[in-house]
Design a protein around this motif. Sequence first.
Motif, PDB file in Angstrom:
ATOM      1  N   ASP A 210       0.482  -1.379  -0.095  1.00 49.86           N
ATOM      2  CA  ASP A 210       0.180   0.215   0.120  1.00 49.86           C
ATOM      3  C   ASP A 210       0.929   1.573  -0.058  1.00 49.86           C
ATOM      4  O   ASP A 210       0.413   2.062  -0.224  1.00 49.86           O
ATOM      5  CB  ASP A 210      -0.814   0.119   0.780  1.00 49.86           C
ATOM      6  CG  ASP A 210      -0.358   0.015   2.136  1.00 49.86           C
ATOM      7  OD1 ASP A 210       0.917  -0.073   2.494  1.00 49.86           O
ATOM      8  OD2 ASP A 210      -0.887   0.038   4.112  1.00 49.86           O
ATOM      9  N   GLU A 211       2.338   1.143  -0.348  1.00 48.89           N
ATOM     10  CA  GLU A 211       2.742   2.069   0.148  1.00 48.89           C
ATOM     11  C   GLU A 211       3.762   2.484  -1.168  1.00 48.89           C
ATOM     12  O   GLU A 211       4.327   3.727  -1.484  1.00 48.89           O
ATOM     13  CB  GLU A 211       3.729   2.172   1.190  1.00 48.89           C
ATOM     14  CG  GLU A 211       3.212   2.196   2.626  1.00 48.89           C
ATOM     15  CD  GLU A 211       4.774   2.131   3.224  1.00 48.89           C
ATOM     16  OE1 GLU A 211       5.982   2.311   3.272  1.00 48.89           O
ATOM     17  OE2 GLU A 211       4.092   1.985   4.352  1.00 48.89           O
ATOM     18  N   LEU A 212       3.376   1.798  -2.290  1.00 46.95           N
ATOM     19  CA  LEU A 212       3.525   1.837  -3.405  1.00 46.95           C
ATOM     20  C   LEU A 212       3.213   2.853  -4.752  1.00 46.95           C
ATOM     21  O   LEU A 212       1.499   2.449  -4.459  1.00 46.95           O
ATOM     22  CB  LEU A 212       3.995   0.122  -4.205  1.00 46.95           C
ATOM     23  CG  LEU A 212       5.113  -0.942  -3.290  1.00 46.95           C
ATOM     24  CD1 LEU A 212       4.575  -2.152  -4.097  1.00 46.95           C
ATOM     25  CD2 LEU A 212       6.507  -0.555  -3.756  1.00 46.95           C
ATOM     26  N   PRO A 213       3.665   3.218  -5.189  1.00 49.24           N
ATOM     27  CA  PRO A 213       2.442   3.657  -6.438  1.00 49.24           C
ATOM     28  C   PRO A 213       2.532   3.222  -7.781  1.00 49.24           C
ATOM     29  O   PRO A 213       1.807   3.744  -8.324  1.00 49.24           O
ATOM     30  CB  PRO A 213       3.333   4.640  -7.237  1.00 49.24           C
ATOM     31  CG  PRO A 213       5.019   4.161  -6.950  1.00 49.24           C
ATOM     32  CD  PRO A 213       5.137   3.287  -6.021  1.00 49.24           C
ATOM     33  N   VAL A 214       2.343   1.780  -7.433  1.00 44.25           N
ATOM     34  CA  VAL A 214       1.990   0.845  -8.203  1.00 44.25           C
ATOM     35  C   VAL A 214       0.357  -0.369  -7.516  1.00 44.25           C
ATOM     36  O   VAL A 214       1.341  -0.687  -6.497  1.00 44.25           O
ATOM     37  CB  VAL A 214       3.139   0.218  -9.139  1.00 44.25           C
ATOM     38  CG1 VAL A 214       3.113   1.407 -10.178  1.00 44.25           C
ATOM     39  CG2 VAL A 214       3.671  -0.726  -8.442  1.00 44.25           C
ATOM     40  N   ASP A 215      -0.009  -0.851  -8.632  1.00 41.88           N
ATOM     41  CA  ASP A 215      -1.064  -1.928  -8.046  1.00 41.88           C
ATOM     42  C   ASP A 215      -0.250  -3.200  -8.401  1.00 41.88           C
ATOM     43  O   ASP A 215       0.076  -3.503 -10.065  1.00 41.88           O
ATOM     44  CB  ASP A 215      -2.399  -2.137  -8.034  1.00 41.88           C
ATOM     45  CG  ASP A 215      -3.330  -0.670  -7.308  1.00 41.88           C
ATOM     46  OD1 ASP A 215      -2.714  -1.295  -6.418  1.00 41.88           O
ATOM     47  OD2 ASP A 215      -3.624   0.004  -8.047  1.00 41.88           O
ATOM     48  N   ILE A 216      -0.563  -4.242  -7.770  1.00 40.02           N
ATOM     49  CA  ILE A 216       0.637  -5.469  -8.314  1.00 40.02           C
ATOM     50  C   ILE A 216      -0.093  -6.646  -8.325  1.00 40.02           C
ATOM     51  O   ILE A 216      -1.261  -7.352  -7.020  1.00 40.02           O
ATOM     52  CB  ILE A 216       2.415  -6.171  -7.577  1.00 40.02           C
ATOM     53  CG1 ILE A 216       3.361  -4.719  -7.737  1.00 40.02           C
ATOM     54  CG2 ILE A 216       2.200  -7.187  -7.920  1.00 40.02           C
ATOM     55  CD1 ILE A 216       3.945  -4.806  -6.350  1.00 40.02           C
ATOM     56  N   SER A 240      14.783   3.287  -7.554  1.00 35.91           N
ATOM     57  CA  SER A 240      14.517   1.513  -7.282  1.00 35.91           C
ATOM     58  C   SER A 240      14.341   1.639  -5.924  1.00 35.91           C
ATOM     59  O   SER A 240      14.190   2.319  -5.057  1.00 35.91           O
ATOM     60  CB  SER A 240      15.871   0.941  -7.817  1.00 35.91           C
ATOM     61  OG  SER A 240      16.435   1.434  -6.538  1.00 35.91           O
ATOM     62  N   ILE A 241      12.929   0.006  -5.684  1.00 39.67           N
ATOM     63  CA  ILE A 241      12.723   0.205  -4.511  1.00 39.67           C
ATOM     64  C   ILE A 241      12.468  -1.423  -4.556  1.00 39.67           C
ATOM     65  O   ILE A 241      11.690  -2.104  -5.181  1.00 39.67           O
ATOM     66  CB  ILE A 241      10.713   0.634  -4.529  1.00 39.67           C
ATOM     67  CG1 ILE A 241      10.644   2.369  -4.763  1.00 39.67           C
ATOM     68  CG2 ILE A 241       9.860   0.305  -3.142  1.00 39.67           C
ATOM     69  CD1 ILE A 241       9.233   2.900  -4.575  1.00 39.67           C
ATOM     70  N   VAL A 242      12.958  -2.134  -3.012  1.00 39.58           N
ATOM     71  CA  VAL A 242      12.992  -3.309  -2.868  1.00 39.58           C
ATOM     72  C   VAL A 242      11.527  -4.035  -2.143  1.00 39.58           C
ATOM     73  O   VAL A 242      10.745  -2.831  -0.784  1.00 39.58           O
ATOM     74  CB  VAL A 242      14.292  -3.704  -2.481  1.00 39.58           C
ATOM     75  CG1 VAL A 242      14.038  -5.463  -1.713  1.00 39.58           C
ATOM     76  CG2 VAL A 242      15.684  -3.621  -2.876  1.00 39.58           C
ATOM     77  N   VAL A 294      20.419  -0.664 -11.322  1.00 37.21           N
ATOM     78  CA  VAL A 294      20.231  -0.331 -10.250  1.00 37.21           C
ATOM     79  C   VAL A 294      19.985  -1.491  -9.024  1.00 37.21           C
ATOM     80  O   VAL A 294      19.686  -1.967  -8.560  1.00 37.21           O
ATOM     81  CB  VAL A 294      18.670   0.198  -9.882  1.00 37.21           C
ATOM     82  CG1 VAL A 294      18.997   1.846 -10.768  1.00 37.21           C
ATOM     83  CG2 VAL A 294      17.391  -0.649 -10.888  1.00 37.21           C
ATOM     84  N   LEU A 295      20.222  -3.137 -10.663  1.00 39.20           N
ATOM     85  CA  LEU A 295      20.072  -4.362  -9.492  1.00 39.20           C
ATOM     86  C   LEU A 295      21.191  -4.547  -9.075  1.00 39.20           C
ATOM     87  O   LEU A 295      21.095  -5.889  -8.110  1.00 39.20           O
ATOM     88  CB  LEU A 295      19.335  -4.947 -10.992  1.00 39.20           C
ATOM     89  CG  LEU A 295      17.887  -4.732 -11.531  1.00 39.20           C
ATOM     90  CD1 LEU A 295      17.283  -5.677 -12.296  1.00 39.20           C
ATOM     91  CD2 LEU A 295      16.687  -4.903 -10.086  1.00 39.20           C
ATOM     92  N   GLU A 296      22.389  -3.772  -9.207  1.00 35.72           N
ATOM     93  CA  GLU A 296      23.722  -3.918  -8.792  1.00 35.72           C
ATOM     94  C   GLU A 296      22.991  -4.101  -7.199  1.00 35.72           C
ATOM     95  O   GLU A 296      22.611  -3.575  -6.665  1.00 35.72           O
ATOM     96  CB  GLU A 296      24.136  -3.346  -9.326  1.00 35.72           C
ATOM     97  CG  GLU A 296      25.576  -3.135  -8.260  1.00 35.72           C
ATOM     98  CD  GLU A 296      26.979  -2.268  -8.933  1.00 35.72           C
ATOM     99  OE1 GLU A 296      27.777  -2.480  -8.442  1.00 35.72           O
ATOM    100  OE2 GLU A 296      26.880  -1.495  -9.282  1.00 35.72           O
ATOM    101  N   ILE A 306      11.388  -0.816 -10.205  1.00 39.82           N
ATOM    102  CA  ILE A 306      12.035   0.323 -10.622  1.00 39.82           C
ATOM    103  C   ILE A 306      11.119   1.490 -11.450  1.00 39.82           C
ATOM    104  O   ILE A 306      10.576   1.273 -12.364  1.00 39.82           O
ATOM    105  CB  ILE A 306      13.057  -0.255 -11.770  1.00 39.82           C
ATOM    106  CG1 ILE A 306      14.119  -0.784 -11.337  1.00 39.82           C
ATOM    107  CG2 ILE A 306      13.611   0.984 -12.814  1.00 39.82           C
ATOM    108  CD1 ILE A 306      15.138  -1.840 -12.491  1.00 39.82           C
ATOM    109  N   LEU A 307      11.507   2.983 -11.157  1.00 41.49           N
ATOM    110  CA  LEU A 307       9.984   3.980 -11.650  1.00 41.49           C
ATOM    111  C   LEU A 307      11.270   4.737 -12.690  1.00 41.49           C
ATOM    112  O   LEU A 307      12.485   5.144 -11.772  1.00 41.49           O
ATOM    113  CB  LEU A 307      10.057   5.337 -10.236  1.00 41.49           C
ATOM    114  CG  LEU A 307       9.386   3.963  -9.388  1.00 41.49           C
ATOM    115  CD1 LEU A 307       9.238   5.154  -8.198  1.00 41.49           C
ATOM    116  CD2 LEU A 307       8.114   3.738 -10.778  1.00 41.49           C
ATOM    117  N   VAL A 308      11.283   4.741 -13.572  1.00 41.97           N
ATOM    118  CA  VAL A 308      11.650   5.557 -14.340  1.00 41.97           C
ATOM    119  C   VAL A 308      11.135   7.540 -15.201  1.00 41.97           C
ATOM    120  O   VAL A 308      10.348   6.694 -15.200  1.00 41.97           O
ATOM    121  CB  VAL A 308      11.819   4.545 -16.098  1.00 41.97           C
ATOM    122  CG1 VAL A 308      13.402   5.721 -17.148  1.00 41.97           C
ATOM    123  CG2 VAL A 308      12.064   2.813 -15.727  1.00 41.97           C
TER     124      VAL A 308
END
Length: 334
Positions: A210-216, A240-242, A294-296, A306-308
């Motif tokens: 619920d803290e993400l800017p997207v629905d999965i 990037s958000i893990v 950013v996956l490193e 990943i937000l671009v």
Amino acid sequence: MKRQFVALAAVASLVLAGCSSNDDEQSTTGEETIATEDVTTPEEGTTEEETTPAEVEPLISDEGMPTIVEEDGLKFLEFEAATEPDQLQVSVVEEGDGREITRDDFVFVDYSGMVWGSDTTFDSSYERGQETAFPLSGVVQGWRDGLAGQKIGSTVIISVPADLGYGPMGGNETAGIGESDTIVFIVEIHDAISDDEVGDPEATEVTPLDELPVDIEGGLGELSTVTVKDGADEPEELESIVVAESDGEEVGGPGSVVYFQYSAATWENSQTEASIDFGGVQNTTIGAGSAFDVLEGVPVGSRVLILVPGDEEAPAMAALVDVVAQIPAVEDSE
């Protein structure tokens, strides 16, 4: 090597900078010359089954096969007591204890290839110092049929007759392979993943959904899709958000190759796509300049958002990435 052209302009700029399709790529590291089959569009009225070559059952036997010689960490074949077979033949030098691989798997191997009777290799991952990975659906038929059914952890020698190797392509002049040449490979099978492989279903949630800017849609360990929430603020910089973190090894630095599934959407959700639309698992090289850099440091098996940011050429976008495997850079694997 071909690059995957995708529908989304935003994803194209992200993907084309370093991501390769598992349909077209012959391999993913170094300067491999493992041949791919010619990719052709079926004629009207034909089906995919009608254009796919029938499976060839290899002879599993050590008889007449060359032996492996190792020198200074390099592996090659000795043909002195060998007799060239007239069919696809596989010698199991050491049988692994992993699962059997299929013709549709993405395999991770070390290998060395020679023309039958030659004293030099035309291709060798041992010489590059880094294992490689490729889809069995994209290599010559002798490789695919020879490796299918072998177990992860095995070392095999595969003798490929010309008609199942480079013969249909007229040979490979660059590699010194003639149209009628039998080619032979040492193959160490390190791992294999399916084309629909996903992340770790037991990964630990790091960021609440619920803290993400997207629905999965789709849980951990499942192929998922992503939709940007109404009113979500567009990213102003690459971020990037893990979402969930696994306990796998961390993705290495520049030169490491990372394998993943993804689902992406433009910020207004006007365009969406997923890696499974392009054959499944995709790959990119860390340090190639794509957003996937950013996956490193992210553990294999993790899920990352990943937000671009957008620009004049492409809208802002969100990409949900499940990291499924990696090949460390040479310096990381030493």
